[in-house]
Enzyme design. Structure first.
Site, short mmCIF file in Angstrom:
data_model
loop_
_atom_site.label_atom_id
_atom_site.label_comp_id
_atom_site.label_asym_id
_atom_site.label_seq_id
_atom_site.Cartn_x
_atom_site.Cartn_y
_atom_site.Cartn_z
CG ASN A 157 -25.72 44.20 7.37
OD1 ASN A 157 -26.73 44.84 7.05
ND2 ASN A 157 -24.64 44.19 6.62
N GLY A 233 -30.29 44.81 0.88
CA GLY A 233 -30.52 43.45 1.35
C GLY A 233 -29.87 42.46 0.40
CB SER A 234 -30.24 38.83 0.06
OG SER A 234 -31.62 38.75 -0.16
CD GLU A 253 -26.40 50.64 -2.48
OE1 GLU A 253 -25.35 49.98 -2.46
OE2 GLU A 253 -26.51 51.70 -3.12
CG LEU A 254 -28.92 44.08 -4.57
CD1 LEU A 254 -29.33 43.44 -5.89
CD2 LEU A 254 -30.11 44.10 -3.61
CB CYS A 287 -22.72 44.45 1.78
SG CYS A 287 -22.59 46.15 2.32
CD GLU A 381 -23.67 38.53 0.76
OE1 GLU A 381 -24.87 38.26 0.56
OE2 GLU A 381 -23.24 39.68 0.95
P1 NAP Z 1 -32.85 40.21 3.04
O1 NAP Z 1 -33.27 38.90 3.57
O2 NAP Z 1 -32.85 40.40 1.57
O3 NAP Z 1 -33.76 41.29 3.77
C1 NAP Z 1 -33.57 42.67 3.57
C2 NAP Z 1 -34.87 43.39 3.81
O4 NAP Z 1 -35.80 43.02 2.80
C3 NAP Z 1 -35.53 43.02 5.14
O5 NAP Z 1 -36.15 44.16 5.67
C4 NAP Z 1 -36.56 42.00 4.71
O6 NAP Z 1 -37.62 41.88 5.63
C5 NAP Z 1 -37.03 42.62 3.42
N1 NAP Z 1 -37.75 41.74 2.52
C6 NAP Z 1 -37.87 40.39 2.55
N2 NAP Z 1 -38.66 39.98 1.54
C7 NAP Z 1 -39.05 41.08 0.86
C8 NAP Z 1 -39.90 41.30 -0.27
N3 NAP Z 1 -40.50 40.31 -0.92
N4 NAP Z 1 -40.07 42.56 -0.70
C9 NAP Z 1 -39.47 43.59 -0.07
N5 NAP Z 1 -38.68 43.44 1.02
C10 NAP Z 1 -38.47 42.19 1.48
O7 NAP Z 1 -31.37 40.57 3.53
P2 NAP Z 1 -30.77 40.44 5.00
O8 NAP Z 1 -30.50 38.99 5.26
O9 NAP Z 1 -31.57 41.22 5.97
O10 NAP Z 1 -29.39 41.22 4.81
C11 NAP Z 1 -28.23 40.61 4.35
C12 NAP Z 1 -27.99 40.95 2.90
O11 NAP Z 1 -27.96 42.35 2.71
C13 NAP Z 1 -26.65 40.44 2.42
O12 NAP Z 1 -26.81 39.86 1.16
C14 NAP Z 1 -25.81 41.70 2.32
O13 NAP Z 1 -24.75 41.66 1.44
C15 NAP Z 1 -26.84 42.70 1.93
N6 NAP Z 1 -26.37 44.05 2.24
C16 NAP Z 1 -25.98 44.87 1.21
C17 NAP Z 1 -25.49 46.14 1.47
C18 NAP Z 1 -25.03 47.05 0.36
O14 NAP Z 1 -24.84 48.23 0.61
N7 NAP Z 1 -24.84 46.56 -0.85
C19 NAP Z 1 -25.40 46.58 2.79
C20 NAP Z 1 -25.81 45.72 3.80
C21 NAP Z 1 -26.31 44.46 3.51
P3 NAP Z 1 -37.59 40.70 6.73
O15 NAP Z 1 -36.39 40.93 7.56
O16 NAP Z 1 -38.87 40.89 7.42
O17 NAP Z 1 -37.51 39.42 5.95
#
Ligand code: NAP
Length: 482
Positions: A157, A233-234, A253-254, A287, A381
């Site tokens: 994002n 990430g999530s 950071e989720l 997020c 979310e």
């Molecule tokens: P995501 O699906 O969890 O992916 C995040 C990252 O993790 C991507 O680079 C993904 O790679 C990687 N990943 C996937 N499976 C993994 C594994 N088994 N081990 C290690 N890494 C792995 O999240 P997203 O859909 O990209 O982002 C949206 C989420 O991020 C939302 O829930 C949002 O709230 C959260 N977020 C949180 C913050 C904060 O500061 N708290 C800031 C921004 C976003 P791939 O893309 O190749 O699957």
């Protein structure tokens, strides 16, 4: 072709994946090709970690002022290349150029923060003689040092900002990094990595591998040579990582479902202006996006009447067209998920005030009112361009609703009453609380991180450096001299 198209960065060189695999990265708006990314293999993971181990040895012994100088050069390059980086962000992520320029424009500043804070690794002197049995013949102090290899994993994002909130503190404080950006948005990360390479970062200090998060991520996070994982990430992926990481430092950071409380004495012009921004920037894929508004029942109608025209004015469409404020979601599947969540809420009794129409990867900005605070659209979310509105009959109840989800990242309260503001600051369980603004606001230097299912640890360059460094306790044992 740019130097990084279809390549990984390993040991200071742009190289193909071990099996030569690549994939096209496409615009979520019209499917045009934004660039090519390598699809790394487990062999590449091994090369990247081996390279980072060597890089860490060099970089931790490089004096801080030399590290800072290289980061300052990288920051200047990021400034120079800001428009190019903004175009890449908008192309691969689908956010408007307006937003992408804002994001790219912060890159240099974040790197400069890393350059400065990374040179400020202070320790503490220990008053050992305060303990019985110890005289003044000993000296004790703490020594802060880089952890070694940091694995940085970032979401789609904010493809520049969230990458740099890991790279700047990690590199500034003397660590080497293996970065795995989101599969949908690797090109921005590669363009930023090029700034560091061109600035003269020694080989191996920064390594970038692109490809499938599940396969590469599991190998990276479970590797015992990695000393720190910095993940954004999530909550689902973060939970998985915490299970397999083993003994190493972890920042997560989720996800979130961020609340905003609006009390009867709120300045409604300010409140609605802030919510109309905070709920819809980046199509709500933030997020700290405003997901839930909990408004006192006395002012609900007035609030909705003032908010609706502001939301309907938001210009949504082709991310690269003039005047467009908000672009697409990351793909059409996500847009379908969000519009279905809105439809399901309406089917269970909520009222759609405006928006929620899907066209490909775009969903128009929506307001959903009369939402049960315990329903799925409030609790889970949403990560989409909708604000859901519930009512409360008292400040106490509004704060209870604010705390009623598993998450706790950002929150906001609008009130002119200092007592209510103080009560909110103390009672809301979230890592960041804004008084008279929404959670969608961030200064890059502030501590930033969630409570509960929103994560562990803090980013913000100074805080991230604390978590990317180790503190050693050193005792000098002298002889008693009298
Ligand atoms: P995501 O699906 O969890 O992916 C995040 C990252 O993790 C991507 O680079 C993904 O790679 C990687 N990943 C996937 N499976 C993994 C594994 N088994 N081990 C290690 N890494 C792995 O999240 P997203 O859909 O990209 O982002 C949206 C989420 O991020 C939302 O829930 C949002 O709230 C959260 N977020 C949180 C913050 C904060 O500061 N708290 C800031 C921004 C976003 P791939 O893309 O190749 O699957």
């Amino acid at each position: 072709m740019r130097i990084f198209d279809g390549k990984l960065l390993i040991n200071g060189k742009w190289v193909a994946a071990s099996n030569g695999a690549t994939e096209e990265i496409k615009s979520p708006f019209n499917g045009s090709v934004a660039g090519i990314a390598a699809v790394a293999t487990l062999i590449d993971v091994e090369s990247a970690i081996a390279s980072a181990l060597k890089g860490a040895e060099v970089w931790r012994r490089t004096p801080a002022h030399q590290r800072s100088a290289i980061l300052m050069k990288a920051a200047a390059l990021a400034d120079e290349r800001s428009e190019e980086i903004a175009q890449i962000i908008s192309s691969e992520n689908g956010k408007s150029l307006l937003e992408a320029r804002g994001e790219a424009g912060r890159s240099g500043e974040i790197i400069r923060l890393g350059a400065f804070e990374g040179s400020q690794l202070y320790g503490t002197s220990l008053p050992l003689d305060a303990n019985k049995g110890t005289g003044q013949e000993k000296l004790g102090f703490t020594l802060r040092q880089p952890v070694g290899v940091v694995v940085a994993i970032s979401p789609f994002n904010y493809p520049a900002l969230l990458v740099l909130h890991k790279l700047a503190p990690a590199l500034g404080s003397g660590n080497s990094v293996v970065l795995k950006p989101a599969r949908a948005t690797p090109l921005t990360a590669l363009a930023l990595a090029q700034c560091f390479v061109d600035a003269g970062l020694p080989d191996g200090v920064l390594n970038v591998i692109t490809g499938a998060g599940g396969e590469l991520g599991d190998a990276l996070v479970s590797d015992s040579r990695v000393r720190k994982i910095s993940f954004t990430g999530s909550t689902a992926t973060g939970t998985h990582i915490s299970r397999i990481a083993g003994v190493k430092k972890l920042s997560l950071e989720l996800g979130a479902s961020s609340p905003v409380v609006v009390l009867p004495d709120a300045d409604l012009e300010l409140t609605t202006r802030a919510v109309a921004l905070g709920g819809y920037i980046n199509s709500g894929q933030v997020c700290i996006s405003v997901q839930r508004v909990i408004v006192h029942e006395k002012i609900k109608d007035e609030f909705l009447n003032a908010l609706q025209p502001l939301v309907e004015k938001i210009k949504v469409g082709d991310p690269k067209a003039d005047g467009i404020e908000v672009g697409t979601l990351i793909n059409a599947k996500e847009a379908t998920r969000v519009s279905q969540s809105i439809n399901n809420a309406v089917k269970s009794g909520a009222k759609l005030i405006t928006g929620g129409e899907q066209d490909g990867s775009i969903v128009t900005p929506a307001i959903v009112s009369e939402v049960d605070p315990n329903s799925a659209i409030a609790q889970d979310e949403l990560f989409g361009p909708a604000v859901v509105v519930s009512t409360a009959t008292s400040t106490k109840q509004a704060l209870e609703f604010a705390n009623s989800t598993p998450y706790g990242l950002g929150s906001g309260i609008f009130t002119r009453d200092v007592d209510s503001a103080i009560q909110a600051a103390r009672e809301i369980d979230s890592g960041i609380i804004h008084i008279n603004w929404t959670p969608l606001w961030r200064a890059d230097l502030m501590p930033y991180g969630g409570l509960k299912a929103s994560g562990i640890g803090k980013e913000g360059v100074r805080s991230a450096i604390e978590e990317m460094t180790e503190v050693k306790t050193i005792i000098l044992h002298g002889r008693a001299w009298n």
